[in-house]
Design an enzyme around this catalytic site. Structure first.
Site, short mmCIF file in Angstrom:
data_model
loop_
_atom_site.label_atom_id
_atom_site.label_comp_id
_atom_site.label_asym_id
_atom_site.label_seq_id
_atom_site.Cartn_x
_atom_site.Cartn_y
_atom_site.Cartn_z
N HIS A 1 4.21 3.37 17.22
CA HIS A 1 3.83 2.23 16.55
C HIS A 1 4.05 1.15 17.47
O HIS A 1 3.30 0.05 17.80
CB HIS A 1 5.09 1.83 15.48
CG HIS A 1 4.41 2.43 14.30
ND1 HIS A 1 3.38 1.76 13.43
CD2 HIS A 1 4.93 3.45 13.20
CE1 HIS A 1 3.52 2.37 12.20
NE2 HIS A 1 4.26 3.31 12.33
N GLY B 1 0.92 -1.11 -0.08
CA GLY B 1 0.13 0.05 -0.04
C GLY B 1 0.95 1.19 0.08
O GLY B 1 2.11 1.35 0.14
N GLY B 2 0.32 2.61 -0.32
CA GLY B 2 0.90 3.51 -0.05
C GLY B 2 1.03 4.20 1.24
O GLY B 2 0.51 3.37 2.28
N LYS C 1 -2.27 -0.26 5.41
CA LYS C 1 -1.50 -1.59 5.33
C LYS C 1 -0.98 -2.12 6.51
O LYS C 1 -1.19 -3.39 6.75
CB LYS C 1 -0.07 -1.54 4.59
CG LYS C 1 0.91 -0.71 4.56
CD LYS C 1 1.70 -0.45 3.54
CE LYS C 1 2.80 0.37 3.68
NZ LYS C 1 2.38 1.88 4.22
N ASP D 1 7.87 -5.12 9.36
CA ASP D 1 7.45 -3.85 9.06
C ASP D 1 8.67 -2.82 9.05
O ASP D 1 9.05 -2.49 10.03
CB ASP D 1 6.30 -3.27 10.26
CG ASP D 1 5.45 -1.98 9.73
OD1 ASP D 1 5.55 -1.72 8.52
OD2 ASP D 1 4.79 -1.45 10.54
N ALA E 1 3.50 1.22 20.89
CA ALA E 1 2.21 1.35 21.66
C ALA E 1 1.04 0.82 21.14
O ALA E 1 0.24 0.37 21.85
CB ALA E 1 2.14 3.01 22.36
N GLU F 1 14.53 -6.29 16.31
CA GLU F 1 15.14 -5.27 15.37
C GLU F 1 16.09 -5.63 14.37
O GLU F 1 16.86 -6.51 14.67
CB GLU F 1 15.65 -4.04 16.23
CG GLU F 1 14.42 -3.46 17.36
CD GLU F 1 15.18 -2.17 17.83
OE1 GLU F 1 16.37 -1.93 17.77
OE2 GLU F 1 14.33 -1.68 18.63
#
Length: 195
Positions: free
Chosen positions: A54, A13-14, A19, A103, A56, A66
């Site tokens: 993000h 998605g943009g 998304k 992500d 939270a 990470e």
């Protein structure tokens, strides 16, 4: 495509398309023990605040890893944990992963560019790791090829690399969803892993 790859998904998605929310909801539907692999780095205060927001929003039930550049290594680590927990699930159920969410691939690619790493080789390593990953993995990525042509050689090179990466991942996984205005559109796949 192997049966293992069929359980993985690409969510495209943009910017601000919804998304990430769609991927979070999908992952949460797969079980209570989820791993979030974050590719963002807090290079400035705004990005640090965005990362905190993000984190939270994810809430409980998420374990965060990470992986700014070594995405294949992080996925392999989740696989090793899950394999060990399959044998000792009763003793340590909190370590078992029901779903993994990455992500996002766009930030990962940007980090690879910044580190001077070969995106094609890294994509190959990622797909090979996905082929052996037993935990359903949802990979979030930006569709950046629908806008203006970047006016710099680096911008055009990045846009082209992002398009190639999205195509390779889409071809390798069993599900592809495009999200616009918060609405998911199934592009590939069906069955129990699709929300």
């Amino acid at each position: 495509m192997t049966d293992t790859l069929a359980r993985h998904a690409l969510i495209l998605g943009g910017a601000r398309s919804g998304k990430t929310r769609a991927a979070l909801d999908w992952a949460e539907s797969l079980g209570p023990n989820r791993v979030y692999i974050a590719t963002a780095e807090a290079g400035d205060p705004e990005m640090a605040a965005r990362i905190a927001r993000h984190r939270a929003e994810r809430g409980p039930g998420w374990r965060t890893l990470e992986a700014a550049t070594d995405l294949a290594g992080a996925l392999a680590q989740v696989g090793e944990v899950s394999d060990a927990d399959e044998r000792a699930h009763a003793a340590a159920p909190e370590g078992r992963a029901d779903a993994v969410m990455v992500d996002c691939l766009t930030l990962w690619l940007s980090n690879l560019f910044g580190a001077g790493r070969d995106p094609e080789a890294e994509a190959e390593a990622l797909i090979a790791t996905l082929a052996s990953a037993r935990v359903p993995t949802l990979l979030v990525s930006n569709e950046i090829g629908m806008g203006l042509v970047p006016d710099t050689p680096l911008g055009r090179s990045f846009r082209d690399a992002q398009g190639r990466l999205n195509q390779r991942i889409a071809a390798a996984v069993g599900h592809v969803v495009f999200v616009a205005a918060g609405l998911p559109l199934r592009m590939k796949g069906e069955g129990r892993y699709f929300p």
